[in-house]
Write a protein that holds these residues in place. Structure first.
Motif, mmCIF file in Angstrom:
data_model
loop_
_atom_site.group_PDB
_atom_site.id
_atom_site.type_symbol
_atom_site.label_atom_id
_atom_site.label_comp_id
_atom_site.label_asym_id
_atom_site.label_seq_id
_atom_site.Cartn_x
_atom_site.Cartn_y
_atom_site.Cartn_z
ATOM 1 N N PHE A 45 -63.188 -9.873 74.274
ATOM 2 C CA PHE A 45 -63.257 -9.123 75.532
ATOM 3 C C PHE A 45 -61.886 -8.565 75.890
ATOM 4 O O PHE A 45 -61.749 -7.402 76.265
ATOM 5 N N PHE A 46 -60.844 -9.377 75.756
ATOM 6 C CA PHE A 46 -59.490 -8.926 76.061
ATOM 7 C C PHE A 46 -59.048 -7.827 75.106
ATOM 8 O O PHE A 46 -58.406 -6.858 75.515
ATOM 9 N N MET A 47 -59.395 -7.969 73.821
ATOM 10 C CA MET A 47 -58.987 -6.971 72.841
ATOM 11 C C MET A 47 -59.631 -5.616 73.101
ATOM 12 O O MET A 47 -59.055 -4.578 72.803
ATOM 13 N N VAL A 48 -60.817 -5.613 73.695
ATOM 14 C CA VAL A 48 -61.502 -4.347 73.980
ATOM 15 C C VAL A 48 -61.083 -3.783 75.327
ATOM 16 O O VAL A 48 -60.734 -2.609 75.442
ATOM 17 N N TYR A 49 -61.110 -4.611 76.372
ATOM 18 C CA TYR A 49 -60.916 -4.112 77.736
ATOM 19 C C TYR A 49 -59.514 -4.298 78.291
ATOM 20 O O TYR A 49 -59.179 -3.753 79.336
ATOM 21 N N GLY A 50 -58.665 -5.099 77.643
ATOM 22 C CA GLY A 50 -57.286 -5.235 78.087
ATOM 23 C C GLY A 50 -57.066 -6.213 79.212
ATOM 24 O O GLY A 50 -55.975 -6.266 79.768
ATOM 25 N N SER A 51 -58.058 -6.986 79.602
ATOM 26 C CA SER A 51 -57.879 -8.017 80.617
ATOM 27 C C SER A 51 -58.861 -9.144 80.364
ATOM 28 O O SER A 51 -59.869 -8.955 79.692
ATOM 29 N N GLU A 52 -58.531 -10.298 80.897
ATOM 30 C CA GLU A 52 -59.412 -11.442 80.705
ATOM 31 C C GLU A 52 -60.632 -11.315 81.601
ATOM 32 O O GLU A 52 -60.581 -10.762 82.691
ATOM 33 N N VAL A 53 -61.711 -11.858 81.120
ATOM 34 C CA VAL A 53 -62.990 -11.777 81.806
ATOM 35 C C VAL A 53 -63.035 -12.780 82.966
ATOM 36 O O VAL A 53 -62.391 -13.823 82.926
ATOM 37 N N VAL A 54 -63.755 -12.418 84.020
ATOM 38 C CA VAL A 54 -64.019 -13.336 85.118
ATOM 39 C C VAL A 54 -65.367 -13.975 84.829
ATOM 40 O O VAL A 54 -66.402 -13.299 84.810
ATOM 41 N N GLU A 75 -54.696 -4.367 91.272
ATOM 42 C CA GLU A 75 -54.464 -3.042 90.688
ATOM 43 C C GLU A 75 -53.136 -3.015 89.938
ATOM 44 O O GLU A 75 -53.046 -2.471 88.834
ATOM 45 N N LYS A 76 -52.099 -3.629 90.508
ATOM 46 C CA LYS A 76 -50.805 -3.703 89.814
ATOM 47 C C LYS A 76 -50.941 -4.499 88.521
ATOM 48 O O LYS A 76 -50.430 -4.103 87.473
ATOM 49 N N SER A 77 -51.637 -5.604 88.602
ATOM 50 C CA SER A 77 -51.841 -6.449 87.426
ATOM 51 C C SER A 77 -52.626 -5.699 86.357
ATOM 52 O O SER A 77 -52.320 -5.799 85.167
ATOM 53 N N ARG A 78 -53.604 -4.940 86.785
ATOM 54 C CA ARG A 78 -54.416 -4.169 85.839
ATOM 55 C C ARG A 78 -53.569 -3.115 85.130
ATOM 56 O O ARG A 78 -53.700 -2.900 83.938
ATOM 57 N N ARG A 79 -52.701 -2.443 85.865
ATOM 58 C CA ARG A 79 -51.820 -1.444 85.247
ATOM 59 C C ARG A 79 -50.861 -2.087 84.247
ATOM 60 O O ARG A 79 -50.605 -1.535 83.180
ATOM 61 N N VAL A 80 -50.316 -3.249 84.597
ATOM 62 C CA VAL A 80 -49.430 -3.963 83.674
ATOM 63 C C VAL A 80 -50.201 -4.357 82.419
ATOM 64 O O VAL A 80 -49.700 -4.222 81.297
ATOM 65 N N ASP A 81 -51.443 -4.843 82.601
ATOM 66 C CA ASP A 81 -52.261 -5.220 81.449
ATOM 67 C C ASP A 81 -52.532 -4.021 80.543
ATOM 68 O O ASP A 81 -52.472 -4.128 79.325
ATOM 69 N N SER A 84 -49.365 -3.090 78.629
ATOM 70 C CA SER A 84 -48.974 -4.037 77.588
ATOM 71 C C SER A 84 -50.085 -4.296 76.570
ATOM 72 O O SER A 84 -49.912 -5.132 75.680
ATOM 73 N N LEU A 85 -51.182 -3.571 76.662
ATOM 74 C CA LEU A 85 -52.298 -3.793 75.753
ATOM 75 C C LEU A 85 -51.907 -3.530 74.305
ATOM 76 O O LEU A 85 -52.262 -4.292 73.405
ATOM 77 N N LYS A 86 -51.134 -2.455 74.074
ATOM 78 C CA LYS A 86 -50.710 -2.136 72.713
ATOM 79 C C LYS A 86 -49.848 -3.262 72.134
ATOM 80 O O LYS A 86 -50.009 -3.636 70.971
ATOM 81 N N GLU A 87 -48.970 -3.827 72.950
ATOM 82 C CA GLU A 87 -48.142 -4.947 72.498
ATOM 83 C C GLU A 87 -48.999 -6.160 72.147
ATOM 84 O O GLU A 87 -48.767 -6.823 71.136
#
Length: 138
Positions: A45-54, A75-81, A84-87
């Motif tokens: 899920f993280f590899m596809v969407y860039g954030s951990e699932v709730v 929203e800030k956390s989502r932008r950071v995620d 940094s998704l490529k990393e």
């Protein structure tokens, strides 16, 4: 006779649960998508969407990340995620390569190569072909 009763009992049990797998399938798929992979240390899920699932259990039991949720911070956390998704994907790729190397090392250490020549004696298991048709697997 015993074999026949065993076959009928297995068939009856299988038919009793035949439709329940369809009900359980979404839960199984959800579990697979939210479990961390050994090879990458990330969830699919993280590899596809860039954030951990709730998880639904987090919502029901009021996990801290649900209790202290704020729209602005989220929203800030989502932008950071997203930034940094490529990393994270590069780290996952490196981790996967390391995992693959460990598998190869294990294989090379524990699996011995054998070669057979014409005339060597080889033990072969003979299986009964009774009740099998020509396309059945041996």
């Amino acid at each position: 006779m015993v074999l026949q009763s065993l076959k009928s009992r297995i068939f009856n049990d299988a038919s009793k649960y035949a439709t329940k797998w369809l009900h359980e399938l979404p839960h199984v798929i959800w579990g697979l998508r939210t479990q961390k992979s050994w090879a990458t240390s990330y969830t699919p899920f993280f590899m596809v969407y860039g954030s951990e699932v709730v998880l639904p259990s987090d919502v029901v039991f009021g996990a801290p990340r649900i209790q202290y949720y704020e729209d602005g911070e989220a929203e800030k956390s989502r932008r950071v995620d997203i930034d940094s998704l490529k990393e994270h994907r590069v780290v996952a790729l490196i981790q996967h390569a390391r995992h693959e190397q460990q598998i190869w090392r294990y294989h090379d250490r524990n699996v011995r190569e054998r070669s057979f020549n014409v005339g060597d004696l080889v033990l072969r298991r003979i299986q009964s072909t009774k009740d099998m048709h020509k396309l059945a697997a041996p």
